[in-house]
Design a protein around this motif. Sequence first.
Motif, PDB file in Angstrom:
ATOM      1  N   HIS A 121     -10.283  15.494  13.820  1.00 19.70           N
ATOM      2  CA  HIS A 121     -11.158  16.755  13.687  1.00 19.70           C
ATOM      3  C   HIS A 121     -10.303  17.922  12.943  1.00 19.70           C
ATOM      4  O   HIS A 121     -10.481  19.233  13.541  1.00 19.70           O
ATOM      5  CB  HIS A 121     -11.901  17.206  15.066  1.00 19.70           C
ATOM      6  N   TYR A 122      -9.294  17.514  11.995  1.00 19.61           N
ATOM      7  CA  TYR A 122      -8.641  18.434  11.487  1.00 19.61           C
ATOM      8  C   TYR A 122      -9.458  19.112  10.454  1.00 19.61           C
ATOM      9  O   TYR A 122     -10.334  18.763   9.945  1.00 19.61           O
ATOM     10  CB  TYR A 122      -7.692  17.806  10.539  1.00 19.61           C
ATOM     11  N   THR A 123      -9.336  20.614  10.528  1.00 17.46           N
ATOM     12  CA  THR A 123     -10.015  21.334   9.666  1.00 17.46           C
ATOM     13  C   THR A 123      -9.624  21.388   8.067  1.00 17.46           C
ATOM     14  O   THR A 123     -10.715  21.157   7.360  1.00 17.46           O
ATOM     15  CB  THR A 123      -9.533  23.035   9.822  1.00 17.46           C
ATOM     16  N   ASN A 124      -8.491  20.844   7.915  1.00 17.60           N
ATOM     17  CA  ASN A 124      -8.232  20.517   6.436  1.00 17.60           C
ATOM     18  C   ASN A 124      -8.072  18.939   6.401  1.00 17.60           C
ATOM     19  O   ASN A 124      -7.337  18.390   6.979  1.00 17.60           O
ATOM     20  CB  ASN A 124      -6.939  21.127   6.248  1.00 17.60           C
ATOM     21  N   GLU A 125      -9.098  18.392   5.424  1.00 20.33           N
ATOM     22  CA  GLU A 125      -9.047  17.085   5.275  1.00 20.33           C
ATOM     23  C   GLU A 125      -8.280  16.635   3.796  1.00 20.33           C
ATOM     24  O   GLU A 125      -8.623  15.553   3.300  1.00 20.33           O
ATOM     25  CB  GLU A 125     -10.361  16.526   5.168  1.00 20.33           C
ATOM     26  N   VAL A 126      -7.899  17.443   3.232  1.00 22.14           N
ATOM     27  CA  VAL A 126      -7.412  17.266   1.997  1.00 22.14           C
ATOM     28  C   VAL A 126      -6.070  16.521   1.776  1.00 22.14           C
ATOM     29  O   VAL A 126      -5.022  16.663   2.646  1.00 22.14           O
ATOM     30  CB  VAL A 126      -6.879  18.628   1.152  1.00 22.14           C
ATOM     31  N   VAL A 127      -5.936  15.236   1.171  1.00 23.77           N
ATOM     32  CA  VAL A 127      -4.835  14.373   1.287  1.00 23.77           C
ATOM     33  C   VAL A 127      -3.691  14.565   0.186  1.00 23.77           C
ATOM     34  O   VAL A 127      -4.178  14.349  -0.781  1.00 23.77           O
ATOM     35  CB  VAL A 127      -5.287  13.034   1.475  1.00 23.77           C
ATOM     36  N   HIS A 128      -2.566  15.127   0.761  1.00 21.09           N
ATOM     37  CA  HIS A 128      -1.440  15.522  -0.067  1.00 21.09           C
ATOM     38  C   HIS A 128      -0.601  14.182  -0.020  1.00 21.09           C
ATOM     39  O   HIS A 128       0.331  14.346   0.945  1.00 21.09           O
ATOM     40  CB  HIS A 128      -0.882  16.912  -0.102  1.00 21.09           C
ATOM     41  N   ILE A 129      -0.670  13.348  -1.037  1.00 16.87           N
ATOM     42  CA  ILE A 129       0.586  12.096  -0.937  1.00 16.87           C
ATOM     43  C   ILE A 129       1.467  12.860  -1.740  1.00 16.87           C
ATOM     44  O   ILE A 129       1.280  13.218  -2.715  1.00 16.87           O
ATOM     45  CB  ILE A 129      -0.261  10.959  -1.242  1.00 16.87           C
ATOM     46  N   THR A 130       2.675  12.686  -1.158  1.00 22.41           N
ATOM     47  CA  THR A 130       3.924  13.317  -1.810  1.00 22.41           C
ATOM     48  C   THR A 130       5.008  12.242  -2.553  1.00 22.41           C
ATOM     49  O   THR A 130       5.678  12.316  -3.378  1.00 22.41           O
ATOM     50  CB  THR A 130       4.819  14.330  -1.184  1.00 22.41           C
ATOM     51  N   THR A 131       4.858  11.022  -1.470  1.00 14.78           N
ATOM     52  CA  THR A 131       5.769  10.001  -2.318  1.00 14.78           C
ATOM     53  C   THR A 131       4.960   8.747  -2.057  1.00 14.78           C
ATOM     54  O   THR A 131       3.909   8.653  -1.315  1.00 14.78           O
ATOM     55  CB  THR A 131       6.935   9.809  -1.177  1.00 14.78           C
ATOM     56  N   ARG A 132       4.969   7.930  -2.940  1.00 10.78           N
ATOM     57  CA  ARG A 132       4.147   6.506  -3.174  1.00 10.78           C
ATOM     58  C   ARG A 132       5.015   5.439  -3.193  1.00 10.78           C
ATOM     59  O   ARG A 132       6.336   5.374  -3.675  1.00 10.78           O
ATOM     60  CB  ARG A 132       3.316   6.837  -4.431  1.00 10.78           C
ATOM     61  N   LEU A 133       4.415   4.176  -2.922  1.00 11.19           N
ATOM     62  CA  LEU A 133       4.977   2.857  -3.007  1.00 11.19           C
ATOM     63  C   LEU A 133       4.199   2.202  -3.681  1.00 11.19           C
ATOM     64  O   LEU A 133       2.811   1.824  -3.734  1.00 11.19           O
ATOM     65  CB  LEU A 133       5.252   2.251  -1.626  1.00 11.19           C
ATOM     66  N   ASP A 134       4.761   0.876  -4.502  1.00 11.81           N
ATOM     67  CA  ASP A 134       3.945   0.013  -5.061  1.00 11.81           C
ATOM     68  C   ASP A 134       2.928  -0.817  -3.726  1.00 11.81           C
ATOM     69  O   ASP A 134       3.455  -0.576  -2.616  1.00 11.81           O
ATOM     70  CB  ASP A 134       4.571  -1.140  -5.718  1.00 11.81           C
ATOM     71  N   ARG A 135       2.212  -1.274  -4.555  1.00 11.70           N
ATOM     72  CA  ARG A 135       1.119  -2.039  -3.232  1.00 11.70           C
ATOM     73  C   ARG A 135       1.736  -2.889  -2.436  1.00 11.70           C
ATOM     74  O   ARG A 135       1.553  -2.984  -1.245  1.00 11.70           O
ATOM     75  CB  ARG A 135      -0.039  -2.655  -4.215  1.00 11.70           C
ATOM     76  N   ASP A 136       2.677  -3.839  -3.118  1.00 12.59           N
ATOM     77  CA  ASP A 136       3.289  -4.820  -2.341  1.00 12.59           C
ATOM     78  C   ASP A 136       4.684  -4.581  -1.757  1.00 12.59           C
ATOM     79  O   ASP A 136       5.438  -5.392  -1.389  1.00 12.59           O
ATOM     80  CB  ASP A 136       3.333  -6.049  -3.219  1.00 12.59           C
ATOM     81  N   THR A 137       5.057  -3.174  -1.798  1.00 11.83           N
ATOM     82  CA  THR A 137       6.129  -2.529  -1.219  1.00 11.83           C
ATOM     83  C   THR A 137       5.790  -1.868   0.072  1.00 11.83           C
ATOM     84  O   THR A 137       4.813  -1.168  -0.027  1.00 11.83           O
ATOM     85  CB  THR A 137       6.737  -1.536  -2.098  1.00 11.83           C
ATOM     86  N   SER A 138       6.646  -2.234   1.165  1.00  8.00           N
ATOM     87  CA  SER A 138       6.206  -1.709   2.567  1.00  8.00           C
ATOM     88  C   SER A 138       7.166  -0.588   2.693  1.00  8.00           C
ATOM     89  O   SER A 138       8.054  -0.439   1.974  1.00  8.00           O
ATOM     90  CB  SER A 138       6.476  -2.704   3.476  1.00  8.00           C
ATOM     91  N   GLY A 139       6.523   0.131   3.901  1.00  8.03           N
ATOM     92  CA  GLY A 139       7.606   1.376   4.232  1.00  8.03           C
ATOM     93  C   GLY A 139       7.129   2.701   4.218  1.00  8.03           C
ATOM     94  O   GLY A 139       5.945   2.715   4.267  1.00  8.03           O
ATOM     95  N   ILE A 140       7.869   3.653   4.126  1.00  9.78           N
ATOM     96  CA  ILE A 140       7.757   5.042   4.390  1.00  9.78           C
ATOM     97  C   ILE A 140       6.810   5.696   3.203  1.00  9.78           C
ATOM     98  O   ILE A 140       7.510   5.873   2.203  1.00  9.78           O
ATOM     99  CB  ILE A 140       9.041   5.952   4.767  1.00  9.78           C
ATOM    100  N   VAL A 141       5.893   6.399   3.606  1.00  9.64           N
ATOM    101  CA  VAL A 141       5.036   7.243   2.606  1.00  9.64           C
ATOM    102  C   VAL A 141       4.805   8.531   3.412  1.00  9.64           C
ATOM    103  O   VAL A 141       4.139   8.719   4.359  1.00  9.64           O
ATOM    104  CB  VAL A 141       3.903   6.525   2.313  1.00  9.64           C
ATOM    105  N   LEU A 142       5.005   9.710   2.475  1.00  8.87           N
ATOM    106  CA  LEU A 142       5.082  10.858   3.298  1.00  8.87           C
ATOM    107  C   LEU A 142       3.802  11.689   2.525  1.00  8.87           C
ATOM    108  O   LEU A 142       3.451  11.789   1.435  1.00  8.87           O
ATOM    109  CB  LEU A 142       6.294  11.778   2.593  1.00  8.87           C
ATOM    110  N   PHE A 143       3.233  12.294   3.657  1.00 12.77           N
ATOM    111  CA  PHE A 143       1.906  13.196   3.141  1.00 12.77           C
ATOM    112  C   PHE A 143       2.274  14.605   3.604  1.00 12.77           C
ATOM    113  O   PHE A 143       2.798  14.952   4.772  1.00 12.77           O
ATOM    114  CB  PHE A 143       0.767  12.716   3.904  1.00 12.77           C
ATOM    115  N   ALA A 144       1.954  15.544   2.854  1.00 13.34           N
ATOM    116  CA  ALA A 144       1.967  16.886   3.240  1.00 13.34           C
ATOM    117  C   ALA A 144       0.290  17.293   3.509  1.00 13.34           C
ATOM    118  O   ALA A 144      -0.391  16.634   3.156  1.00 13.34           O
ATOM    119  CB  ALA A 144       2.229  17.754   2.060  1.00 13.34           C
TER     120      ALA A 144
END
Length: 297
Positions: A121-144
């Motif tokens: 129930h967050y007021t802001n639902e805008v998804v700010h993806i700041t780092t990305r990985l290839d589909r078959d690469t696993s691991g850390i992804v950062l969202f603002a």
Amino acid sequence: MRFTWTNTATSPMKVKTLLSAHGVTRSLLKKVKYHGGAILVNELPVLAIHVLTGGETVTMVTPDEIGNDHLGVSGLPITILYEDRDYLIVNKPAGVASVPAHRLPDNTLANRVKGYYRAQHYTNEVVHITTRLDRDTSGIVLFAKHHFAHSIIDHQLKEHAMRKMYLAVVSGVLAEDHGWLDQPIGRAPESFIKRTVTPDGRASLTEYWVVKRLPGMTVVRVRLHTGRTHQIRVHFAHAGHPLIGDALYGGPLNPAIDRQALHCMQLQFYDPFIEQNLTTFAPLPADIVRLIGAEPI
């Protein structure tokens, strides 16, 4: 949202100068001015050109962000490594795209994060993806979690101030314990997806350290000093050591893993909202653990 600073300067300066020093961009100031935000000095509304003389409390109130209705909502779970008011850090599994594409419109990590925001129930639902990985690469992804936090990360990426570390398993045995791969990368002429080392490509720099040598392969820790598409995969393939399981770049197959052996294991950046470096680790996935015979970390 409200962001507050104390003006410690002893000489006069405009409010917009102080805000700029704290990472507020011109585009964000325009949103504040024209879309329902406010700038307050000692809780009184002012313009960005208001002159400060010292000791004031300056507050920026950002307007609510309108969500993108074109981004679908997924109820599939996410694995959260860290979350606060400003950032969400997720451990992406292999096989999941970071953002929607024509063939994968509704089951990406971005869709799942939007579903999580809605469930919370967050007021802001805008998804700010700041780092990305290839589909078959696993691991850390950062969202603002808001526009201001996103602009902070964008600046750090441009300045190469963010530290991203990967674990990769490459074919063959690397002789040197530490090395650099410094070749320009561009699109491969025969493919829309594939990249290649090419003289007219963009400057690309990869640093690596050997972690473990195994029969026919080497486990390496890798730091990206630039962020080109497929950079690690392209550089090691060009060096004659394509990643295990990386069919696109000629990597040998291995029954322990059905994708390229690449995992984003550590992310470090400066978080100005908590005024400290934030470091996050993602444990090795089961397929890479099987491949290298390691204990999960």
